[in-house]
Write a protein that holds these residues in place. Structure first.
Motif, PDB file in Angstrom:
ATOM      1  N   UNK A 134      -2.105  20.982 101.960  1.00 17.87           N
ATOM      2  CA  UNK A 134      -2.784  20.112 100.997  1.00 17.87           C
ATOM      3  C   UNK A 134      -2.306  18.669 100.956  1.00 17.87           C
ATOM      4  N   UNK A 135      -1.077  18.380 101.409  1.00 15.18           N
ATOM      5  CA  UNK A 135      -0.545  17.025 101.239  1.00 15.18           C
ATOM      6  C   UNK A 135      -0.596  16.271 102.561  1.00 15.18           C
ATOM      7  N   UNK A 136      -1.803  15.814 102.911  1.00 10.92           N
ATOM      8  CA  UNK A 136      -1.969  15.017 104.117  1.00 10.92           C
ATOM      9  C   UNK A 136      -3.113  14.037 103.892  1.00 10.92           C
ATOM     10  N   UNK A 137      -3.060  12.858 104.539  1.00 11.03           N
ATOM     11  CA  UNK A 137      -4.125  11.863 104.349  1.00 11.03           C
ATOM     12  C   UNK A 137      -5.459  12.372 104.871  1.00 11.03           C
ATOM     13  N   UNK A 138      -6.510  11.873 104.274  1.00 13.90           N
ATOM     14  CA  UNK A 138      -7.849  12.247 104.703  1.00 13.90           C
ATOM     15  C   UNK A 138      -8.138  11.718 106.097  1.00 13.90           C
ATOM     16  N   UNK A 139      -8.640  12.579 106.957  1.00  9.25           N
ATOM     17  CA  UNK A 139      -9.037  12.168 108.299  1.00  9.25           C
ATOM     18  C   UNK A 139     -10.505  11.754 108.274  1.00  9.25           C
TER      19      UNK A 139
ATOM     20  N   UNK B 254      -1.267   7.995  98.400  1.00  4.09           N
ATOM     21  CA  UNK B 254      -1.209   9.388  97.962  1.00  4.09           C
ATOM     22  C   UNK B 254       0.103   9.584  97.205  1.00  4.09           C
ATOM     23  N   UNK B 255       0.028   9.964  95.938  1.00  2.00           N
ATOM     24  CA  UNK B 255       1.202   9.962  95.076  1.00  2.00           C
ATOM     25  C   UNK B 255       2.017  11.257  95.207  1.00  2.00           C
ATOM     26  N   UNK B 256       3.168  11.270  94.539  1.00  2.29           N
ATOM     27  CA  UNK B 256       4.169  12.327  94.652  1.00  2.29           C
ATOM     28  C   UNK B 256       3.666  13.665  94.088  1.00  2.29           C
ATOM     29  N   UNK B 257       3.727  14.766  94.887  1.00  2.00           N
ATOM     30  CA  UNK B 257       3.285  16.070  94.376  1.00  2.00           C
ATOM     31  C   UNK B 257       4.395  16.867  93.698  1.00  2.00           C
ATOM     32  N   UNK B 258       5.667  16.369  93.727  1.00  3.59           N
ATOM     33  CA  UNK B 258       6.788  17.116  93.156  1.00  3.59           C
ATOM     34  C   UNK B 258       6.971  16.792  91.679  1.00  3.59           C
TER      35      UNK B 258
END
Length: 517
Positions: free
Chosen positions: A28-33, A440-444
């Motif tokens: 889930x934590x990857x930039x949009x292609x 894309x911000x921090x997911x933690x």
């Protein structure tokens, strides 16, 4: 800092349950292609449409098509990694090829006020080809202590543990190589990892970790959209994600003292595993044009249901305990009847919602006279909503307990995060110039764990008589953390569960070539 413990690897016969909380971000934590055009404007495609990549972002954008179009998008990644671990920094590089959307869209007018379009496309949603390395001096803890902890809590004898397949990927090899052993002190039996002798003497351990990953996550999508009076556009797409992931992690620990008779020289532990499988998801979207120049978009991505995922795993331990037991090499296969460990499970990835807006300058029917646009997306991703489940028809109580605890840790460790994308385009007849930015911000949840993605992009496009070619360069700065291991019992003076800070600077060259028909 909050302490999040890795759940122990469970093994029954050659069946493993080795999923960990970190697996969530892989999905889930990857930039949009996207196509070169969409990436050049930061990936902010939620309210624009007119691009095959809309099928993966907001399918309503397919409604802009009144004719057919085919596009092919190759790419090239240039990774430059910098890692910091226990006050030591190291750099390494790795380049590889990538793939953006390949597919076609066909649009046609149904009547004077309505048109519709269908599309089928394939894209690479995540590229895992990379290599991360870090090392440092550690006076606090040893990687091998995790195996001593697990053995101690089991309450088993050494003979029982060596014949117990539950311990094939850590405890059993460590005991076999005498890297972990029992000692009688003052009438009390203690379980210790031999590198602890180095730490107790005030010496440091040199720790090195190399993580090589390969593979990618792909998605095949089928989309449909309808356009009413060029005012309302509705669309949906059904996606089939395909996972192909390979990970080889090699951790080496070495005694830095000059003493060759203290019971420990070094050990190298190599863990190899692969993940493969497929799933299904649904994307729904709408685009509304309240006035001629303004476009508003809303898209919802359901959680991807990874129906069947399969992990395969083997490991090898080579230990030099000097005068204690010498050199020993042992594989996990010796404890699993020469078969790699396997695990079959299902997963739900996070859901997403996206709100978008665009302002189109000189919005007129003759596209040759249009001057360009500005566009932006705000996206919310619910990372803590990820869940793992057993894929067995009759999961055991042990399995249910494992996945229940894993999902609880995921909810405790992650949060929902917002992602932002903005971009614009200027048109000069057949030539277009584009710029974009994405964050894309921090997911933690833990504020000490820093992770984010920042992308800067720019590109040019050429369109003439149905043929087009777009070229884009994207520079991304990616920050994340990596825990080489986690211990439940850390020494009070310094936390043992120290992570490596990873900075991955990636250059991406993308080209899209296509034609209308």
């Amino acid at each position: 800092m909050k302490k999040y413990l890795l759940l122990p690897t469970l093994l029954i016969s050659n069946i493993i349950y080795a999923q960990i909380p970190e697996d969530v971000l892989r999905y889930s934590f990857f930039p949009q292609n996207g196509t070169a055009r969409s990436l050049a404007i930061g990936g902010a495609m939620g309210s624009l449409g007119g691009d095959v990549n809309a099928i993966f972002v907001n399918p309503a954008g397919l409604g802009n098509f009144k004719t057919g179009e085919f596009v092919f998008t190759p790419g090239f990644f240039m990774n430059s990694n910098k890692s910091s671990y226990r006050q030591n920094q190291i750099k390494n590089k790795k380049n590889n090829f990538g793939l953006g959307p390949i597919g076609f869209v066909y649009g046609t007018k149904t009547n004077s006020t309505t048109s519709q379009a269908i599309s089928i496309a394939l894209t690479q949603t995540a590229n895992y080809n990379n290599s991360i390395q870090y090392n440092g001096l550690n006076k606090v803890s040893s990687y091998s202590e995790q195996w001593a902890e697990q053995f101690s809590k089991s309450g088993q004898t050494i003979d029982d543990a060596l014949s117990n397949p539950n311990f094939a990927y850590g405890v059993a090899p460590a005991l076999f190589a005498y890297l972990v052993d029992t000692f009688r002190v003052n009438g009390q039996v203690l379980i210790r990892a031999l590198p602890e002798n180095i730490l107790d003497a005030g010496q440091a351990l040199r720790q090195q970790n190399t993580i090589d990953t390969k593979g990618a996550q792909y998605e095949i999508a089928l989309g449909y959209a309808v356009n009413k009076n060029d005012k309302f556009q509705f669309g949906f797409s059904i996606g089939i994600p395909i996972m192909d992931y390979h990970n080889s992690t090699t951790f080496k620990e070495t005694d830095t003292s000059s003493n060759t008779s203290n019971g420990f020289g070094s050990f190298t532990y190599t863990d190899d595993y692969t993940t493969s499988g497929a799933g299904v998801n649904l994307k729904l979207g709408i685009i509304y044009k309240p006035i001629e120049h303004l476009r508003l978009g809303l898209a919802v991505h359901t959680p991807t249901y990874m129906v069947t995922l399969k992990d395969k795993r083997t490991s090898t331990l080579n230990a030099n305990t000097e005068d204690y037991n010498g050199i020993a090499t042992v594989s996990s296969l010796e404890f699993t009847n020469d078969q790699p460990g396997e695990s079959k499970y299902s997963m739900l990835t996070p859901w997403k919602v996206m709100v978008s807006g665009s302002w189109v300058f000189s919005e007129i029917e003759d596209v040759r006279k249009q001057k360009g646009f500005l566009t932006a997306d705000i996206e919310y991703v619910n990372h803590k909503g990820s869940n793992f489940y057993s894929a067995n028809e009759a999961p055991t109580t042990e399995e249910k307990s494992y996945y229940k605890e894993l999902n609880k840790v995921i909810k405790d460790q992650y949060k929902g995060n917002f992602n932002f994308r903005v971009g614009g385009e200027l048109k000069f007849n057949t030539i277009m110039a584009r710029l974009g930015f994405a964050y894309y911000t921090n997911p933690y949840k833990d504020t000490e764990l820093k992770a984010n993605r920042m992308l800067l992009s720019g590109g040019l496009g050429y369109r003439h008589k149905g043929f087009f070619i777009d070229l884009t360069y994207v520079y991304s700065v990616n920050k994340d953390v990596n825990f080489p291991y986690r211990l439940e019992e850390s020494r009070p003076e310094v936390p043992a569960n120290k992570f490596a800070a990873i900075n991955d600077n990636r250059g991406n060259i993308i080209a899209s070539i296509g034609c209308k028909f």
